[in-house]
Design a protein around this motif. Structure first.
Motif, mmCIF file in Angstrom:
data_model
loop_
_atom_site.group_PDB
_atom_site.id
_atom_site.type_symbol
_atom_site.label_atom_id
_atom_site.label_comp_id
_atom_site.label_asym_id
_atom_site.label_seq_id
_atom_site.Cartn_x
_atom_site.Cartn_y
_atom_site.Cartn_z
ATOM 1 N N PRO A 171 104.253 19.475 45.434
ATOM 2 C CA PRO A 171 105.014 18.755 46.462
ATOM 3 C C PRO A 171 104.299 17.531 47.023
ATOM 4 C CG PRO A 171 105.278 21.096 46.758
ATOM 5 C CD PRO A 171 104.305 20.920 45.625
ATOM 6 N N HIS A 172 102.976 17.585 47.126
ATOM 7 C CA HIS A 172 102.309 16.444 47.737
ATOM 8 C C HIS A 172 101.969 15.352 46.736
ATOM 9 C CE1 HIS A 172 102.354 18.483 51.495
ATOM 10 N NE2 HIS A 172 101.727 19.519 50.988
ATOM 11 N N VAL A 223 114.446 21.899 44.809
ATOM 12 C CA VAL A 223 113.347 20.950 45.035
ATOM 13 C C VAL A 223 113.148 20.705 46.532
ATOM 14 C CG1 VAL A 223 112.768 18.493 44.805
ATOM 15 C CG2 VAL A 223 113.359 19.833 42.781
ATOM 16 N N HIS A 224 114.256 20.546 47.265
ATOM 17 C CA HIS A 224 114.137 20.317 48.709
ATOM 18 C C HIS A 224 113.511 21.525 49.403
ATOM 19 C CE1 HIS A 224 117.276 16.840 49.035
ATOM 20 N NE2 HIS A 224 116.258 16.554 48.277
ATOM 21 N N ARG A 225 113.898 22.729 48.944
ATOM 22 C CA ARG A 225 113.330 23.938 49.544
ATOM 23 C C ARG A 225 111.803 23.939 49.372
ATOM 24 N NH1 ARG A 225 117.392 27.184 47.949
ATOM 25 N NH2 ARG A 225 116.338 27.717 46.025
ATOM 26 N N ALA A 226 111.355 23.557 48.169
ATOM 27 C CA ALA A 226 109.906 23.520 47.911
ATOM 28 C C ALA A 226 109.235 22.476 48.806
ATOM 29 C CB ALA A 226 109.645 23.209 46.439
ATOM 30 N N ARG A 234 106.135 26.920 55.966
ATOM 31 C CA ARG A 234 106.899 28.167 55.973
ATOM 32 C C ARG A 234 108.344 27.840 55.601
ATOM 33 N NH1 ARG A 234 110.411 28.795 59.908
ATOM 34 N NH2 ARG A 234 110.271 27.484 61.753
ATOM 35 N N GLU A 235 109.089 28.899 55.287
ATOM 36 C CA GLU A 235 110.492 28.724 54.977
ATOM 37 C C GLU A 235 111.283 28.681 56.278
ATOM 38 O OE1 GLU A 235 113.711 30.759 51.994
ATOM 39 O OE2 GLU A 235 112.104 31.965 52.799
#
Ligand SMILES: [Zn+2]
Length: 247
Positions: A171-172, A223-226, A234-235
């Protein structure tokens, strides 16, 4: 004690003592605030109908420099998310409000964040399909936070990703082509990348006219969730609610 008036979005509330509520709200001009709404839990209260999450309100509040909590004088609803009649749309209201709350900093004005929340609320109330709207909201929220990785070219070799799809390396770090990331299958197919371009270029109203292919929607959601889980570490709590609704 100075009295302030502002346009604001309600983010969340919780109970305080017997009859009161703590209200977390995002003002257009002075960022996120927390305040006490006295008597808000009484059946006849001047706050009735104004404190649902994501409601756009005119508020006035007293603020003392030495106190963290402001004191709400009144809140008048201007637009309620409950104007949306689709039950699925109502299921998302808590999700939008929670992410705005996570993204907003206390007393740090962020008018673009306020406008994003307001635009999504208007689109919901106008009956725009909620699932594409959720992808739009996530895309722009992550952009405003400065954590949406570049998605048009491979982060490693610089090749355009539009034709063969994009893999989320970390992600980063951003997206790479399948060749550089040594994967057989892209996280975002060319169809998903084309829809992502619509999210980047259109308004919520314009978006309602562009059909979201279901597979593209699922890829972008994953992808957005990740990206969201990585940024907030956190979720979102509301994800569980959305899963129960089958979203
Ligand atoms: Zn590459």
């Amino acid at each position: 004690m100075p009295l302030y008036s502002a346009e604001a979005l309600i983010l969340r509330t919780y109970k305080l003592a017997e009859a009161d509520r703590i209200v977390v709200f995002l003002t257009r001009d002075r960022g996120k605030k927390r305040g006490v709404a006295r008597g808000a839990r009484r059946s006849r209260s001047r706050f009735t109908g104004a404190l649902e999450p994501l409601t756009r309100v005119n508020v006035s509040y007293f603020e003392k420099e030495t106190r963290e909590l402001v004191s709400l004088d009144y809140a008048e609803p201007l637009r309620s998310p409950l104007a949306a009649t689709d039950p699925e749309a109502l299921g998302y209201v808590g999700y939008f409000a929670e992410l705005l709350d996570e993204a907003a900093q206390d007393a740090d004005p962020n008018e673009r964040l306020f406008r994003l929340g307001g635009a999504v609320l208007e689109a919901l109330a106008a009956g725009s399909p909620v699932v594409p709207l959720a992808r739009y909201f996530e895309f722009w929220l992550l952009r405003l936070l400065g954590v949406y990785p570049p998605w048009r070219v491979c982060v490693t070799c610089g090749a355009s990703l539009a034709a063969n799809g994009a893999c989320l390396v970390k992600p980063h770090e951003g997206f790479a082509c399948c060749h550089c990331s040594r994967r057989d299958r892209a996280d975002l197919s060319p169809g998903a990348l084309a829809y992502l371009r619509s999210l980047a270029e259109l308004s919520p109203e314009g978006l309602a006219a562009v059909p979201m292919p279901p597979a593209a929607g699922r890829e972008i959601a994953a992808v957005h969730r990740a990206l969201i889980s990585a940024h907030f570490e956190r979720e979102p709590r509301a994800n569980r609610v959305l899963r129960e609704l089958g979203a």
